[in-house]
Design a protein around this motif. Structure first.
Motif, mmCIF file in Angstrom:
data_model
loop_
_atom_site.group_PDB
_atom_site.id
_atom_site.type_symbol
_atom_site.label_atom_id
_atom_site.label_comp_id
_atom_site.label_asym_id
_atom_site.label_seq_id
_atom_site.Cartn_x
_atom_site.Cartn_y
_atom_site.Cartn_z
ATOM 1 N N ILE A 1 -4.618 -7.573 -4.287
ATOM 2 C CA ILE A 1 -5.285 -6.417 -4.901
ATOM 3 C C ILE A 1 -6.634 -6.819 -5.487
ATOM 4 O O ILE A 1 -7.621 -6.076 -5.397
ATOM 5 C CB ILE A 1 -4.387 -5.808 -6.010
ATOM 6 C CG1 ILE A 1 -3.103 -5.257 -5.390
ATOM 7 C CG2 ILE A 1 -5.131 -4.708 -6.762
ATOM 8 C CD1 ILE A 1 -2.100 -4.761 -6.414
ATOM 9 N N SER B 1 0.821 -1.215 0.000
ATOM 10 C CA SER B 1 0.000 0.000 0.000
ATOM 11 C C SER B 1 0.852 1.261 0.000
ATOM 12 O O SER B 1 0.441 2.309 -0.495
ATOM 13 C CB SER B 1 -0.940 0.008 1.210
ATOM 14 O OG SER B 1 -1.900 -1.017 1.091
ATOM 15 N N TYR C 1 -10.251 -6.739 -3.778
ATOM 16 C CA TYR C 1 -11.018 -5.514 -3.520
ATOM 17 C C TYR C 1 -11.465 -4.894 -4.838
ATOM 18 O O TYR C 1 -10.677 -4.746 -5.776
ATOM 19 C CB TYR C 1 -10.174 -4.494 -2.755
ATOM 20 C CG TYR C 1 -9.640 -5.020 -1.443
ATOM 21 C CD1 TYR C 1 -10.403 -4.967 -0.295
ATOM 22 C CD2 TYR C 1 -8.355 -5.565 -1.377
ATOM 23 C CE1 TYR C 1 -9.915 -5.452 0.920
ATOM 24 C CE2 TYR C 1 -7.848 -6.048 -0.176
ATOM 25 C CZ TYR C 1 -8.634 -5.990 0.969
ATOM 26 O OH TYR C 1 -8.148 -6.469 2.142
ATOM 27 N N TYR D 1 -6.377 1.691 -2.779
ATOM 28 C CA TYR D 1 -5.468 0.614 -2.397
ATOM 29 C C TYR D 1 -4.385 1.085 -1.430
ATOM 30 O O TYR D 1 -3.807 0.274 -0.707
ATOM 31 C CB TYR D 1 -4.821 -0.003 -3.648
ATOM 32 C CG TYR D 1 -5.813 -0.718 -4.534
ATOM 33 C CD1 TYR D 1 -6.772 -1.571 -3.995
ATOM 34 C CD2 TYR D 1 -5.797 -0.543 -5.909
ATOM 35 C CE1 TYR D 1 -7.686 -2.231 -4.805
ATOM 36 C CE2 TYR D 1 -6.702 -1.194 -6.733
ATOM 37 C CZ TYR D 1 -7.650 -2.034 -6.171
ATOM 38 O OH TYR D 1 -8.557 -2.686 -6.971
ATOM 39 N N ILE E 1 -2.533 -3.527 1.853
ATOM 40 C CA ILE E 1 -2.370 -4.712 1.003
ATOM 41 C C ILE E 1 -0.933 -5.224 1.121
ATOM 42 O O ILE E 1 0.021 -4.466 0.956
ATOM 43 C CB ILE E 1 -2.702 -4.372 -0.463
ATOM 44 C CG1 ILE E 1 -4.160 -3.908 -0.562
ATOM 45 C CG2 ILE E 1 -2.452 -5.563 -1.365
ATOM 46 C CD1 ILE E 1 -4.548 -3.403 -1.916
#
Length: 555
Positions: free
Chosen positions: A150, A95, A153, A139, A144
């Motif tokens: 990834i 992230s 979502y 994101y 993450i």
């Protein structure tokens, strides 16, 4: 009151200084509780957003400024809040890459938008923001830890938890689209477009901030209750109404003065409402700065753009510039005379095509340029007789040149007679007057009849010779001698004469120009051929052949 650049710049600096001062007071009052202020995300975002909008609008009130302010206040600055920044660094994850990527891409897009703009760029920014930037922003908050995560979502799944996230999503997209706006070209200042609309639209965003976020109201009843119970909100609504109705009343009369009055009234109300709340002061600063003229209309600059557009064949733009000049009290004559002074032949021809008969030539000081342009462009103004009369009074050399040019064209007889008489009066010789009964028929024509007469402004002094198809005469003008070749006309060669002189008539300006530039070609001073006159001559009118024969004047 006459509005000038000094007044506008002074007001602009007052708004910038006021925005900075209000911002300083807000932050200074919270210096002891700065950590608490920064930890309250909603209060912080509303505060920095209003400050950003106030500064952006004070510096340059335009759509691009609003868009840049939207992006900076709603998407960039909140990312540097301590709680946001620390949460990103607290755990090392993928992230963080999204977080850094978002900041870098957003900064690059804003820098690019400072220098470029247009509809195509707005579409590109819309696509990039909706399908790349905002998903990246999402994101960056999801912690993450792997690339395959990834896909767990959906884009925008985080941004729709409540109305605040939705609000910032819309604000971000709209901000990027507005930041890519084309730089506005304000040719004239119009009260409705430049006062009423900006003032009304500029009120929407800060009021939404105050109503939906700062005061935590979300329903229509809560909004109405809040408006009714806050005096400062009344002032904002009253100012919006006054700006709108004032623009309608003073449109086209006192547009600029109205903008100054509205902006100064807003500045005064900003400091008055500061007593109640500094946030309302910022709202009034945003409203007032939105109507400050970016620049005063510059008629000379607009006129130059008009001439440039005409030279580039951009006639739609030319119409826009012309309309702007007329609204700035420029007249057709003023624009025409300025085109003449700059020797803008294309512009002179274009203006003739639109406003022939409406131009007052007496107001122009460069009519010689007008004549040269008319000849080079091979155009005949519908008010040629009027121009000729003015030239006789102001510029006899140009009058002589213009009259000679008119005689080469297929024009109504009254105009040609006027051109002949004008030449005669300028050169100081009398027009040809002869009894038609004294003239021989074409078959037994004697060229010596022309001796002592006036042909197209040249006094004929002798006959040099006679060939198979023409007579060669000697003509004098201003103590200079010229060879004048007059075509012989008979019913047997009339078609040849019509073809030759018809083609010459169409290309007379070009042929004359070529002869002037080349030292190896006999210089040609004029072509004189009226196809209607040739037909009259063939029909037996010797007097027409005597006064207006088809001829070429050479050195």
């Amino acid at each position: 009151m006459r509005v000038n650049e000094k007044i506008v710049n002074t007001i602009r600096l007052s708004f910038i200084a006021s925005s900075l001062l209000v911002s300083f007071i807000i932050f200074y009052s919270m210096i002891n509780d700065i950590s608490l202020f920064l930890s309250n995300t909603i209060i912080f975002i509303v505060t920095e957003s209003l400050i950003t909008y106030a500064l952006a609008m004070s510096i340059k009130p335009c759509l691009k400024s609003i868009g840049i302010a939207m992006v900076i206040s709603s998407l960039l600055i909140p990312l540097f809040l301590p709680q946001t920044f620390s949460s990103m660094l607290s755990t090392i994850s993928i992230s963080i890459l999204f977080y850094i990527t978002f900041i870098v891409l957003t900064s690059l897009l804003l820098i690019f938008a400072l220098f470029f703009g247009g509809t195509k760029l707005q579409i590109i920014y819309l696509v990039i923001t909706a399908f790349i930037l905002l998903p990246i922003l999402q994101y960056s908050f999801l912690n993450i830890r792997c690339f395959s995560c990834i896909f767990k979502y959906l884009p925008y799944s985080v941004l729709f938890y409540n109305h605040i996230f939705l609000f910032y999503t819309v604000t971000g997209i709209l901000g990027f689209v507005l930041s890519a706006s084309k730089k506005e070209e304000r040719l004239v200042f119009n009260a409705v477009n430049n006062v009423a609309l900006p003032y009304f639209l500029s009120a929407l965003l800060p009021l939404i901030f105050l109503l939906l976020i700062l005061n935590n109201v979300s329903t229509l009843n809560e909004i109405l209750y809040y408006i009714i119970n806050h005096f400062t909100t009344y002032l904002i609504l009253v100012m919006i109404i006054l700006a709108v109705f004032g623009s309608i009343i003073f449109r086209g009369q006192r547009d600029m003065e109205l903008a100054i009055v509205v902006s100064l009234a807003s500045l005064g109300l900003a400091w008055f409402s500061f007593i109640y709340s500094p946030y309302y002061a910022l709202v009034f600063l945003i409203l007032g700065s939105s109507v400050i003229p970016i620049s005063l209309p510059n008629p000379q600059l607009i006129e130059n753009k008009l001439f440039s557009a005409i030279n580039s064949n951009l006639y739609n733009k030319a119409e826009k510039y012309l309309d702007a000049l007329l609204k700035l009290n420029y007249t057709y004559t003023k624009i025409f005379c300025d085109a003449a002074s700059k020797f803008e032949c294309n512009s002179i021809s274009w203006i003739y095509s639109k406003f022939a008969g409406k131009i007052i030539y007496n107001n122009c000081n460069h009519l010689s340029n007008v004549v040269n342009c008319i000849i080079s462009k091979n155009v005949i103004p519908s008010d040629a007789s009027v121009l000729l009369d003015v030239l006789v009074l102001k510029d006899k050399n140009s009058a002589e040149k213009f009259a000679s040019y008119l005689l080469t064209k297929d024009l109504p007889q009254p105009i040609k007679e006027k051109a002949k008489s004008t030449l005669a009066s300028i050169i100081g010789i009398t027009s040809n007057t002869v009894n038609p009964r004294q003239l021989p028929p074409l078959e037994s024509w004697d060229p010596n009849i022309w001796i002592g007469s006036n042909l197209y402004g040249y006094k004929i002094t002798k006959v040099l010779g006679s060939g198979g198809s023409s007579y060669v005469l000697v003509g004098e003008r201003n103590d200079q001698k010229y060879a004048i070749k007059v075509a012989k006309i008979s019913k047997s060669n009339v078609n040849d004469i019509l073809n030759v002189f018809g083609n010459i008539s169409k290309e007379s300006s070009n042929l004359q120009s070529i002869s002037e530039k080349s030292p190896n070609i006999v210089r040609i001073f004029g072509f004189f051929a009226d196809l209607n006159s040739i037909m009259d001559i063939v029909g037996g009118k010797s007097e027409v052949y005597y006064s207006m024969p088809p001829a070429i004047v050479m050195e």
